[in-house]
Design a protein around this motif. Sequence first.
Motif, PDB file in Angstrom:
ATOM      1  N   GLU A  35      -4.778 -35.212   9.069  1.00 13.79           N
ATOM      2  CA  GLU A  35      -3.581 -34.532   9.422  1.00 13.79           C
ATOM      3  C   GLU A  35      -3.794 -33.756  11.036  1.00 13.79           C
ATOM      4  O   GLU A  35      -4.780 -33.243  11.393  1.00 13.79           O
ATOM      5  CB  GLU A  35      -3.512 -33.195   8.613  1.00 13.79           C
ATOM      6  CG  GLU A  35      -3.173 -33.400   7.158  1.00 13.79           C
ATOM      7  CD  GLU A  35      -2.887 -32.198   6.411  1.00 13.79           C
ATOM      8  OE1 GLU A  35      -2.571 -31.325   7.095  1.00 13.79           O
ATOM      9  OE2 GLU A  35      -3.500 -32.059   5.294  1.00 13.79           O
ATOM     10  N   ALA A  36      -2.846 -34.349  11.809  1.00 10.76           N
ATOM     11  CA  ALA A  36      -2.879 -34.174  13.262  1.00 10.76           C
ATOM     12  C   ALA A  36      -3.048 -32.754  13.750  1.00 10.76           C
ATOM     13  O   ALA A  36      -3.469 -32.237  14.588  1.00 10.76           O
ATOM     14  CB  ALA A  36      -1.798 -34.777  13.895  1.00 10.76           C
ATOM     15  N   THR A  37      -2.248 -31.793  12.824  1.00 16.82           N
ATOM     16  CA  THR A  37      -2.301 -30.428  13.159  1.00 16.82           C
ATOM     17  C   THR A  37      -3.557 -29.806  12.980  1.00 16.82           C
ATOM     18  O   THR A  37      -3.930 -28.638  13.303  1.00 16.82           O
ATOM     19  CB  THR A  37      -1.224 -29.703  12.613  1.00 16.82           C
ATOM     20  OG1 THR A  37      -1.344 -29.964  10.962  1.00 16.82           O
ATOM     21  CG2 THR A  37       0.176 -30.139  12.657  1.00 16.82           C
ATOM     22  N   LYS A  38      -4.540 -30.505  12.284  1.00 16.49           N
ATOM     23  CA  LYS A  38      -5.999 -29.950  11.792  1.00 16.49           C
ATOM     24  C   LYS A  38      -6.832 -30.351  12.823  1.00 16.49           C
ATOM     25  O   LYS A  38      -8.096 -29.963  12.599  1.00 16.49           O
ATOM     26  CB  LYS A  38      -6.193 -30.288  10.497  1.00 16.49           C
ATOM     27  CG  LYS A  38      -5.323 -29.716   9.213  1.00 16.49           C
ATOM     28  CD  LYS A  38      -5.878 -29.706   7.973  1.00 16.49           C
ATOM     29  CE  LYS A  38      -5.030 -28.888   6.814  1.00 16.49           C
ATOM     30  NZ  LYS A  38      -5.614 -29.294   5.756  1.00 16.49           N
ATOM     31  N   LEU A  39      -6.746 -31.211  13.884  1.00 21.09           N
ATOM     32  CA  LEU A  39      -7.524 -31.747  14.930  1.00 21.09           C
ATOM     33  C   LEU A  39      -7.847 -30.702  15.808  1.00 21.09           C
ATOM     34  O   LEU A  39      -7.035 -30.092  16.251  1.00 21.09           O
ATOM     35  CB  LEU A  39      -6.767 -32.916  15.410  1.00 21.09           C
ATOM     36  CG  LEU A  39      -7.815 -34.035  16.143  1.00 21.09           C
ATOM     37  CD1 LEU A  39      -8.896 -34.527  15.133  1.00 21.09           C
ATOM     38  CD2 LEU A  39      -7.303 -35.006  16.895  1.00 21.09           C
ATOM     39  N   GLU A  40      -9.183 -30.321  15.970  1.00 25.10           N
ATOM     40  CA  GLU A  40      -9.590 -29.456  17.078  1.00 25.10           C
ATOM     41  C   GLU A  40     -10.785 -30.357  18.126  1.00 25.10           C
ATOM     42  O   GLU A  40     -10.901 -31.419  17.597  1.00 25.10           O
ATOM     43  CB  GLU A  40     -10.496 -28.434  16.114  1.00 25.10           C
ATOM     44  CG  GLU A  40      -9.339 -27.707  15.114  1.00 25.10           C
ATOM     45  CD  GLU A  40     -10.382 -26.555  14.539  1.00 25.10           C
ATOM     46  OE1 GLU A  40     -10.503 -25.363  14.936  1.00 25.10           O
ATOM     47  OE2 GLU A  40     -10.837 -26.958  13.385  1.00 25.10           O
ATOM     48  N   HIS A  41     -11.212 -29.697  18.884  1.00 24.32           N
ATOM     49  CA  HIS A  41     -12.024 -30.180  19.962  1.00 24.32           C
ATOM     50  C   HIS A  41     -13.193 -29.295  20.012  1.00 24.32           C
ATOM     51  O   HIS A  41     -13.021 -27.929  20.202  1.00 24.32           O
ATOM     52  CB  HIS A  41     -11.296 -30.446  21.227  1.00 24.32           C
ATOM     53  CG  HIS A  41     -10.317 -31.506  20.874  1.00 24.32           C
ATOM     54  ND1 HIS A  41      -8.963 -31.443  20.540  1.00 24.32           N
ATOM     55  CD2 HIS A  41     -10.325 -32.752  21.525  1.00 24.32           C
ATOM     56  CE1 HIS A  41      -8.446 -32.596  20.380  1.00 24.32           C
ATOM     57  NE2 HIS A  41      -9.305 -33.414  21.076  1.00 24.32           N
ATOM     58  N   VAL A  42     -14.326 -29.848  20.231  1.00 26.25           N
ATOM     59  CA  VAL A  42     -15.572 -29.105  20.557  1.00 26.25           C
ATOM     60  C   VAL A  42     -16.344 -30.008  21.696  1.00 26.25           C
ATOM     61  O   VAL A  42     -16.599 -31.089  21.386  1.00 26.25           O
ATOM     62  CB  VAL A  42     -16.819 -29.169  19.326  1.00 26.25           C
ATOM     63  CG1 VAL A  42     -18.200 -28.543  19.786  1.00 26.25           C
ATOM     64  CG2 VAL A  42     -15.967 -28.401  18.186  1.00 26.25           C
ATOM     65  N   ASN A  43     -16.567 -29.315  22.644  1.00 27.26           N
ATOM     66  CA  ASN A  43     -17.104 -29.998  23.836  1.00 27.26           C
ATOM     67  C   ASN A  43     -16.380 -31.119  24.386  1.00 27.26           C
ATOM     68  O   ASN A  43     -16.609 -32.221  24.886  1.00 27.26           O
ATOM     69  CB  ASN A  43     -18.380 -30.423  23.521  1.00 27.26           C
ATOM     70  CG  ASN A  43     -19.127 -30.852  24.986  1.00 27.26           C
ATOM     71  OD1 ASN A  43     -19.090 -30.192  26.103  1.00 27.26           O
ATOM     72  ND2 ASN A  43     -20.287 -31.520  24.559  1.00 27.26           N
ATOM     73  N   GLY A  44     -15.016 -31.045  24.172  1.00 25.95           N
ATOM     74  CA  GLY A  44     -14.168 -32.058  24.667  1.00 25.95           C
ATOM     75  C   GLY A  44     -14.070 -33.132  23.616  1.00 25.95           C
ATOM     76  O   GLY A  44     -13.124 -34.132  23.841  1.00 25.95           O
ATOM     77  N   HIS A  45     -14.661 -33.225  22.372  1.00 24.42           N
ATOM     78  CA  HIS A  45     -14.461 -34.329  21.363  1.00 24.42           C
ATOM     79  C   HIS A  45     -13.792 -33.847  20.186  1.00 24.42           C
ATOM     80  O   HIS A  45     -13.997 -32.718  19.644  1.00 24.42           O
ATOM     81  CB  HIS A  45     -15.913 -34.757  20.999  1.00 24.42           C
ATOM     82  CG  HIS A  45     -16.631 -35.358  22.456  1.00 24.42           C
ATOM     83  ND1 HIS A  45     -16.340 -36.435  22.890  1.00 24.42           N
ATOM     84  CD2 HIS A  45     -17.683 -34.927  22.874  1.00 24.42           C
ATOM     85  CE1 HIS A  45     -17.361 -36.474  24.015  1.00 24.42           C
ATOM     86  NE2 HIS A  45     -18.221 -35.671  23.967  1.00 24.42           N
ATOM     87  N   PRO A  46     -13.125 -34.781  19.590  1.00 24.58           N
ATOM     88  CA  PRO A  46     -12.298 -34.351  18.287  1.00 24.58           C
ATOM     89  C   PRO A  46     -13.206 -33.863  17.247  1.00 24.58           C
ATOM     90  O   PRO A  46     -14.032 -34.830  17.038  1.00 24.58           O
ATOM     91  CB  PRO A  46     -11.258 -35.380  18.297  1.00 24.58           C
ATOM     92  CG  PRO A  46     -12.103 -36.645  18.769  1.00 24.58           C
ATOM     93  CD  PRO A  46     -12.626 -36.131  20.150  1.00 24.58           C
TER      94      PRO A  46
END
Length: 339
Positions: free
Chosen positions: A99-110
């Motif tokens: 789900e696109a809305t649940k995508l997050e980023h850590v240190n610039g990575h998904p």
Amino acid sequence: MSHTEEIVVKPMASVLRQLPMVSGSTILGDGRVIMIVDPVGLAKVAASPDETLGSDLHNTAAAATAAQGQTTPLLLIRAGSDELKAVPLSLVTRLEELEATKLEHVNGHPVIQYRGALIPIVYVNEKVKRAANGTQPMLIFSDEGKTMGLVVDEIVDVVDAHLDMQLSSDAENLLGAAIIDGQAAEILDVGHYIDQAFGSWFKRLSGTRDKPGGKLLVVDDSAFYRNLIEPVLKGNGFEVTACGSAREALDRLGGETRFDIIVSDVEMPGMDGFQFAQAVRGDPQIRNVPIIALASEGAYDLVERGRAAGFTDYIAKSDRAGLIAALKEFTGAIHGEAA
């Protein structure tokens, strides 16, 4: 209140196609692959007075397998183009929808939150669609606490096919190309994506990377299998040296490096696994090193012959969990830890 769900019947493995109790397989909405029971065929088997029916079915399936040769269940996908790509189905833990809305980023990575854990998300290539909304197919790979998602554009099918690599590839994310179900298909190197997710992107929060499980010598003439299993073993904390032949392995064993365990294929050209095991047991310097035999599923008649030749244990090639468990048991005993 009953629940119904539309299913699409997928091809069966060649060894099962002759069995009247099974009509096909399918992928459920939650990503699991299951077999579909044929009630009519099951009733016929149950009603049959022939006591030899079971052995006949076994012989029929065995004959079909022998006639067609060894096949591999493959998941066919598309990612970034119309060209087919394939992944061995045995490596896939689940099929999910990202789900696109649940995508997050850590240190610039998904990353996404998946079943209570934060897992890295990798796209097969730069051309794979990055959906801003809605869902997108995703393959989940999981092994010993490491889980990652590989995003694709389309899941095409599951097929049972001969995996005969026709062409090699310079692309680091590909093992090569093969003819799958009558079409050219690129075979993805799952190890590349696992390394990308847990090597160059993130470090797994686990003691296994800081505390290697032991030094392994893997012997298999198939470059495809070596490329698949090596990252899995390394991801579980083992130092891995891979060899393409028994002769090469003996040369390695004669060098300065001391290996804790040997993992060897049984069926190899030239010096096979049995001859290799006998050679190891005949050398006083390495005769006590445990040797785990790898063989195709169903080749249980080779077990006793393998033990006589000097193999310590036997694991089916597709049983990755069993291989990891056996390796940890042996290395635990070697290093005086609880198995």
